[in-house]
Design a protein around this motif. Structure first.
Motif, PDB file in Angstrom:
ATOM      1  N   LYS A 293       0.847  -1.201   0.000  1.00 20.22           N
ATOM      2  CA  LYS A 293       0.000   0.000   0.000  1.00 20.22           C
ATOM      3  C   LYS A 293       0.880   1.247   0.000  1.00 20.22           C
ATOM      4  CE  LYS A 293      -4.343   1.555   1.974  1.00 20.22           C
ATOM      5  NZ  LYS A 293      -5.054   1.288   0.730  1.00 20.22           N
ATOM      6  N   THR A 294       0.558   2.216  -0.840  1.00 17.46           N
ATOM      7  CA  THR A 294       1.329   3.471  -0.907  1.00 17.46           C
ATOM      8  C   THR A 294       0.384   4.671  -0.888  1.00 17.46           C
ATOM      9  OG1 THR A 294       1.319   3.495  -3.332  1.00 17.46           O
ATOM     10  CG2 THR A 294       3.222   2.462  -2.268  1.00 17.46           C
ATOM     11  N   PHE A 295       0.876   5.746  -0.320  1.00 18.18           N
ATOM     12  CA  PHE A 295       0.201   7.045  -0.379  1.00 18.18           C
ATOM     13  C   PHE A 295       1.233   8.061  -0.847  1.00 18.18           C
ATOM     14  CE2 PHE A 295      -2.141   4.666   2.794  1.00 18.18           C
ATOM     15  CZ  PHE A 295      -3.479   5.005   2.566  1.00 18.18           C
ATOM     16  N   ALA A 296       0.816   9.011  -1.676  1.00 21.21           N
ATOM     17  CA  ALA A 296       1.690  10.117  -2.085  1.00 21.21           C
ATOM     18  C   ALA A 296       0.994  11.406  -1.683  1.00 21.21           C
ATOM     19  CB  ALA A 296       1.948  10.076  -3.588  1.00 21.21           C
ATOM     20  N   ILE A 297       1.583  12.117  -0.740  1.00 20.07           N
ATOM     21  CA  ILE A 297       0.928  13.317  -0.192  1.00 20.07           C
ATOM     22  C   ILE A 297       1.564  14.551  -0.794  1.00 20.07           C
ATOM     23  CG2 ILE A 297       0.400  14.605   1.901  1.00 20.07           C
ATOM     24  CD1 ILE A 297       0.499  12.000   3.441  1.00 20.07           C
ATOM     25  N   GLN A 298       0.799  15.223  -1.650  1.00 25.42           N
ATOM     26  CA  GLN A 298       1.330  16.442  -2.269  1.00 25.42           C
ATOM     27  C   GLN A 298       0.304  17.566  -2.334  1.00 25.42           C
ATOM     28  OE1 GLN A 298       2.580  15.453  -6.267  1.00 25.42           O
ATOM     29  NE2 GLN A 298       1.151  13.759  -6.326  1.00 25.42           N
ATOM     30  N   ASP A 299      -0.880  17.348  -1.750  1.00 27.73           N
ATOM     31  CA  ASP A 299      -1.883  18.405  -1.656  1.00 27.73           C
ATOM     32  C   ASP A 299      -2.795  18.088  -0.473  1.00 27.73           C
ATOM     33  OD1 ASP A 299      -3.783  16.455  -2.558  1.00 27.73           O
ATOM     34  OD2 ASP A 299      -3.305  16.950  -4.634  1.00 27.73           O
ATOM     35  N   PRO A 300      -3.627  19.051  -0.044  1.00 30.93           N
ATOM     36  CA  PRO A 300      -4.463  18.815   1.144  1.00 30.93           C
ATOM     37  C   PRO A 300      -5.414  17.619   1.005  1.00 30.93           C
ATOM     38  CG  PRO A 300      -4.336  21.166   0.677  1.00 30.93           C
ATOM     39  CD  PRO A 300      -3.690  20.461  -0.485  1.00 30.93           C
ATOM     40  N   GLU A 301      -5.877  17.344  -0.227  1.00 29.75           N
ATOM     41  CA  GLU A 301      -6.799  16.222  -0.431  1.00 29.75           C
ATOM     42  C   GLU A 301      -6.106  14.885  -0.150  1.00 29.75           C
ATOM     43  OE1 GLU A 301      -8.138  19.757  -2.089  1.00 29.75           O
ATOM     44  OE2 GLU A 301      -6.342  18.712  -2.781  1.00 29.75           O
ATOM     45  N   SER A 302      -4.904  14.715  -0.706  1.00 31.19           N
ATOM     46  CA  SER A 302      -4.191  13.441  -0.483  1.00 31.19           C
ATOM     47  C   SER A 302      -3.744  13.316   0.971  1.00 31.19           C
ATOM     48  CB  SER A 302      -2.992  13.311  -1.445  1.00 31.19           C
ATOM     49  OG  SER A 302      -2.165  14.451  -1.417  1.00 31.19           O
ATOM     50  N   LEU A 303      -3.474  14.445   1.624  1.00 34.06           N
ATOM     51  CA  LEU A 303      -3.145  14.425   3.053  1.00 34.06           C
ATOM     52  C   LEU A 303      -4.330  13.906   3.852  1.00 34.06           C
ATOM     53  CD1 LEU A 303      -1.294  15.302   5.495  1.00 34.06           C
ATOM     54  CD2 LEU A 303      -2.498  17.494   5.414  1.00 34.06           C
ATOM     55  N   GLN A 304      -5.524  14.429   3.563  1.00 31.33           N
ATOM     56  CA  GLN A 304      -6.713  14.025   4.318  1.00 31.33           C
ATOM     57  C   GLN A 304      -7.063  12.556   4.062  1.00 31.33           C
ATOM     58  OE1 GLN A 304      -8.086  16.090   6.681  1.00 31.33           O
ATOM     59  NE2 GLN A 304      -9.017  14.136   7.271  1.00 31.33           N
ATOM     60  N   GLN A 305      -6.915  12.124   2.813  1.00 34.66           N
ATOM     61  CA  GLN A 305      -7.195  10.712   2.484  1.00 34.66           C
ATOM     62  C   GLN A 305      -6.314   9.785   3.302  1.00 34.66           C
ATOM     63  OE1 GLN A 305      -6.623  10.455  -1.748  1.00 34.66           O
ATOM     64  NE2 GLN A 305      -8.580  11.422  -2.213  1.00 34.66           N
ATOM     65  N   PHE A 306      -5.031  10.139   3.414  1.00 33.18           N
ATOM     66  CA  PHE A 306      -4.120   9.298   4.195  1.00 33.18           C
ATOM     67  C   PHE A 306      -4.488   9.318   5.679  1.00 33.18           C
ATOM     68  CE2 PHE A 306      -0.441   9.308   7.058  1.00 33.18           C
ATOM     69  CZ  PHE A 306      -0.197   7.940   7.036  1.00 33.18           C
ATOM     70  N   ILE A 307      -4.753  10.506   6.225  1.00 31.21           N
ATOM     71  CA  ILE A 307      -5.087  10.614   7.655  1.00 31.21           C
ATOM     72  C   ILE A 307      -6.353   9.809   7.969  1.00 31.21           C
ATOM     73  CG2 ILE A 307      -5.852  12.221   9.473  1.00 31.21           C
ATOM     74  CD1 ILE A 307      -3.897  14.290   8.208  1.00 31.21           C
ATOM     75  N   ASP A 308      -7.340   9.883   7.080  1.00 29.18           N
ATOM     76  CA  ASP A 308      -8.579   9.104   7.275  1.00 29.18           C
ATOM     77  C   ASP A 308      -8.269   7.616   7.348  1.00 29.18           C
ATOM     78  OD1 ASP A 308      -9.999  11.453   7.269  1.00 29.18           O
ATOM     79  OD2 ASP A 308     -10.748  11.240   5.210  1.00 29.18           O
ATOM     80  N   TRP A 309      -7.411   7.147   6.429  1.00 29.98           N
ATOM     81  CA  TRP A 309      -7.037   5.719   6.444  1.00 29.98           C
ATOM     82  C   TRP A 309      -6.261   5.362   7.729  1.00 29.98           C
ATOM     83  CZ3 TRP A 309      -2.033   3.663   6.561  1.00 29.98           C
ATOM     84  CH2 TRP A 309      -1.958   2.269   6.435  1.00 29.98           C
ATOM     85  N   TYR A 310      -5.342   6.228   8.089  1.00 27.47           N
ATOM     86  CA  TYR A 310      -4.459   5.979   9.251  1.00 27.47           C
ATOM     87  C   TYR A 310      -5.275   5.864  10.540  1.00 27.47           C
ATOM     88  CZ  TYR A 310      -0.491   6.769  12.451  1.00 27.47           C
ATOM     89  OH  TYR A 310       0.477   6.661  13.454  1.00 27.47           O
ATOM     90  N   LYS A 311      -6.356   6.661  10.629  1.00 27.61           N
ATOM     91  CA  LYS A 311      -7.111   6.728  11.884  1.00 27.61           C
ATOM     92  C   LYS A 311      -8.431   5.954  11.845  1.00 27.61           C
ATOM     93  CE  LYS A 311      -5.089  10.996  13.565  1.00 27.61           C
ATOM     94  NZ  LYS A 311      -5.293  12.313  14.167  1.00 27.61           N
ATOM     95  N   GLU A 312      -8.671   5.201  10.739  1.00 30.51           N
ATOM     96  CA  GLU A 312      -9.993   4.585  10.586  1.00 30.51           C
ATOM     97  C   GLU A 312     -10.331   3.568  11.683  1.00 30.51           C
ATOM     98  OE1 GLU A 312      -9.936   2.894   6.692  1.00 30.51           O
ATOM     99  OE2 GLU A 312      -8.501   1.317   7.215  1.00 30.51           O
ATOM    100  N   ASP A 313      -9.305   2.937  12.290  1.00 33.47           N
ATOM    101  CA  ASP A 313      -9.578   1.932  13.320  1.00 33.47           C
ATOM    102  C   ASP A 313      -9.818   2.548  14.702  1.00 33.47           C
ATOM    103  OD1 ASP A 313      -9.189   0.072  11.375  1.00 33.47           O
ATOM    104  OD2 ASP A 313      -7.068  -0.268  11.859  1.00 33.47           O
ATOM    105  N   GLU A 314      -9.609   3.864  14.801  1.00 34.69           N
ATOM    106  CA  GLU A 314      -9.713   4.505  16.118  1.00 34.69           C
ATOM    107  C   GLU A 314     -11.148   4.758  16.542  1.00 34.69           C
ATOM    108  OE1 GLU A 314      -7.373   8.035  16.431  1.00 34.69           O
ATOM    109  OE2 GLU A 314      -5.551   7.054  15.729  1.00 34.69           O
ATOM    110  N   ALA A 315     -12.029   4.819  15.541  1.00 28.34           N
ATOM    111  CA  ALA A 315     -13.432   5.169  15.836  1.00 28.34           C
ATOM    112  C   ALA A 315     -14.096   4.116  16.718  1.00 28.34           C
ATOM    113  CB  ALA A 315     -14.186   5.325  14.525  1.00 28.34           C
TER     114      ALA A 315
END
Length: 315
Positions: A293-315
């Motif tokens: 799995k890879t993420f490339a963060i170069q704008d606010p949208e891709s940053l948010q997509q990654f953060i959502d994935w990273y924190k999805e199990d916390e809910a």
């Protein structure tokens, strides 16, 4: 928490407009960019947002521009509570990795890479050095050809072990040209001359490394908070003295990126996060392991997509 590795791009990933989407909507980023312009006494932000491209691609501008973009995004990830288990960077990207690992401040790193860029530009007179990407040949075949060319008394060496089937060579103009012709005869799919200003990661960079060592001694390098996988060894490092020594060697040694990625994968990484401009490193990850799995963060949208994935199990 998910186990992720941050990877930071190097020279070649720059483009006009880099970093602007973050700058436009984040005051913290605006402050970092303005401080960088003042610190380096260069209108770096203008070159990044408006170009012209030939100015941005000058090594002494490219290196701080890429580092500023990467470390600014890394600071936003840190604010969001994202902690990498380990970090690595490709060539110049190793300095961004050290900032993310807490071993260097953004300010010290910016000054170091500006100096590094100037030293690399000055090390070999313009037009006397070259680099080329070799596609579709085994490493052993490439190294055999390079040795034959070196036996003729010219310099050509492996600069980057990027991924299976992609090796970059570096050396004198004559050495790279002779090797390129022989590698095509050996069956390379393509040998492409790179648009760079010098023979980076070759022994021709040794004079620059001696001056870089002096600059590194004056910077305050601390022990890294997380393992930094070094270009020179592809192994994890945290001690400040080792980090400093490896940055000096990095200038004239090959970047062992394929091995670095493999070693990080062996540690059970769930995803690689390319932090900075472009998607070059994400492509290399997929060539090493297409299921990774890879993420490339170069704008606010891709940053948010990654953060959502990273924190999805916390809910």
């Amino acid at each position: 928490m998910k186990k992720v590795a941050f990877i930071f791009p190097g020279q070649g990933s720059q483009s006009v407009g880099m970093g602007k989407p973050f700058f436009d909507e984040n005051e913290t980023i605006q402050t970092q960019f303005q401080k960088a312009d003042a610190l380096l006494d260069t209108p770096l932000t203008t070159y990044m947002f408006e170009g012209p491209e030939e100015t941005l691609t000058k090594t002494e501008h490219t290196q701080p521009a890429l580092l500023l973009t990467s470390t600014a995004i890394a600071s936003l990830l840190n604010e969001a509570g994202v902690k990498p288990a380990m970090v690595a960077g490709h060539s110049l990207g190793e300095y961004s990795a050290l900032v993310a690992a807490g071993a260097l401040t953004q300010e010290d790193a910016l000054q170091l890479v500006q100096t590094r860029g100037r030293l690399m530009e000055q090390a070999v007179p313009d037009g006397q050095g070259a680099m080329a990407a070799v596609l579709g040949l085994e490493v052993e075949q490439i190294e055999e050809v390079l040795q034959q060319v070196r036996d003729n008394g010219v310099v050509v060496e492996v600069a980057n072990y990027n991924c299976p089937g992609q090796i970059v060579i570096s050396g004198s103009q004559e050495g790279v040209q002779q090797a390129s012709e022989q590698l095509k005869e050996q069956g390379a799919k393509r040998v492409m001359q790179l648009n760079v200003s010098g023979p980076f990661h070759s022994s021709l960079m040794k004079p620059a490394s001696e001056q870089l060592e002096q600059a590194l001694e004056q910077a305050s390098i601390k022990d890294a908070e997380v393992p930094v996988y070094a270009n020179v060894t592809a192994a994890p490092v945290q001690s400040s003295s080792d980090l400093e020594s490896l940055l000096v060697q990095q200038l004239y040694s090959p970047v062992r990126f394929h091995e670095t990625l493999q070693n990080m994968m062996d540690e059970g990484i769930e995803a690689f996060v390319e932090v900075g401009n472009g998607k070059v490193l994400s492509g290399l990850v997929r060539k090493v392991n297409r299921r990774m799995k890879t993420f490339a963060i170069q704008d606010p949208e891709s940053l948010q997509q990654f953060i959502d994935w990273y924190k999805e199990d916390e809910a």
